[in-house]
Write an enzyme that holds these catalytic residues in place. Sequence first.
Site, PDB file in Angstrom:
ATOM      1  N   TYR A 157       1.174  10.136   0.321  1.00  0.00           N
ATOM      2  CA  TYR A 157       0.461   9.761   1.547  1.00  0.00           C
ATOM      3  C   TYR A 157       0.523   8.249   1.746  1.00  0.00           C
ATOM      4  O   TYR A 157       0.861   7.759   2.832  1.00  0.00           O
ATOM      5  CB  TYR A 157      -0.979  10.235   1.461  1.00  0.00           C
ATOM      6  CG  TYR A 157      -1.875   9.768   2.594  1.00  0.00           C
ATOM      7  CD1 TYR A 157      -1.885  10.440   3.808  1.00  0.00           C
ATOM      8  CD2 TYR A 157      -2.726   8.677   2.430  1.00  0.00           C
ATOM      9  CE1 TYR A 157      -2.703  10.024   4.846  1.00  0.00           C
ATOM     10  CE2 TYR A 157      -3.552   8.254   3.459  1.00  0.00           C
ATOM     11  CZ  TYR A 157      -3.540   8.932   4.659  1.00  0.00           C
ATOM     12  OH  TYR A 157      -4.361   8.523   5.689  1.00  0.00           O
ATOM     13  N   SER A 178      -2.970   3.013   7.160  1.00  0.00           N
ATOM     14  CA  SER A 178      -4.100   3.216   6.253  1.00  0.00           C
ATOM     15  C   SER A 178      -4.240   2.039   5.313  1.00  0.00           C
ATOM     16  O   SER A 178      -3.252   1.326   5.028  1.00  0.00           O
ATOM     17  CB  SER A 178      -3.875   4.501   5.437  1.00  0.00           C
ATOM     18  OG  SER A 178      -4.801   4.607   4.373  1.00  0.00           O
TER      19      SER A 178
END
Length: 284
Positions: free
Chosen positions: A189, A176
């Site tokens: 995350y 990400s």
Amino acid sequence: MGNSDLDKLETKDRQPGLEHRMEPEPDYMPRYPGSGRLKGRTAIVTGGDSGIGRATAILFAREGANVAVVYLDEDQDAEHTREKIEAEGAKALLLRGDVGEKAFCAEVVEKTRAEFGGLDVVVANAGEQHARKDVTEISEEQLFCTFRTNLGGQFFLIQEALPHLSRGASIICTTSVTAYRGQDLLVDYASSKGAILSMVRALSSKLAPEGIRVNGVAPGPIWTPLIPASFPPDKVEDFGKSSPLGRPGQPNEVAPAYLFLACEDGSYFTGQVLHPNGGDLVGG
């Protein structure tokens, strides 16, 4: 997107979200005719029921691959993905379960090989995220769950797949943009995605002598079920608008990155990460 639309979106009470409840619906269909770049190949795509996984699975099918679609429990979304894969003339296998369980990952590989006769491409994409305003609100359970799904789910699947991959195979991990620049509301995350980035680099070096390529894709703000499932309506309203392109990306704008890394076009790429993020300059 108006308030009436936001009321219909998935709430953050359920992960990873349901695509069939999203308004507007994400764009997931491939934009161009296929050219047989994955003809005769078999791929596993985790999180393949929706979002980036769905778009990637359908694109792979258009390019000639048979696809095992791995998903948690989103049966309606998974069935829709199956229909779209079969409409492309490819075969689909739906596998329901938790990628954070090593035994399930073993089952995924075993059933995929039994159904399609081999395995060529592994797309480790499934993930979860839980927004928290304060780092002290991240519970022990949440931290472990996030890492178990995001990192463990990828690690376990790759472990189980490796004995069955041969020279020319491709492993693609979803990291990400948050692995590079962080995210205030998603500290756990972002940390898990940073770990995935390190795993890509370590594995690529380890597997290069065997001719198995390992790469990553680091999406930016992409309109997937994970977004309305993670953030309150005010955050969803402005989602993606701060990117240089001024909008969120769509799953079918990300899927071609996976195709490139999966097929022979990306034959000299390993240990690399592609960045479909709307212009966010990262990775220096």
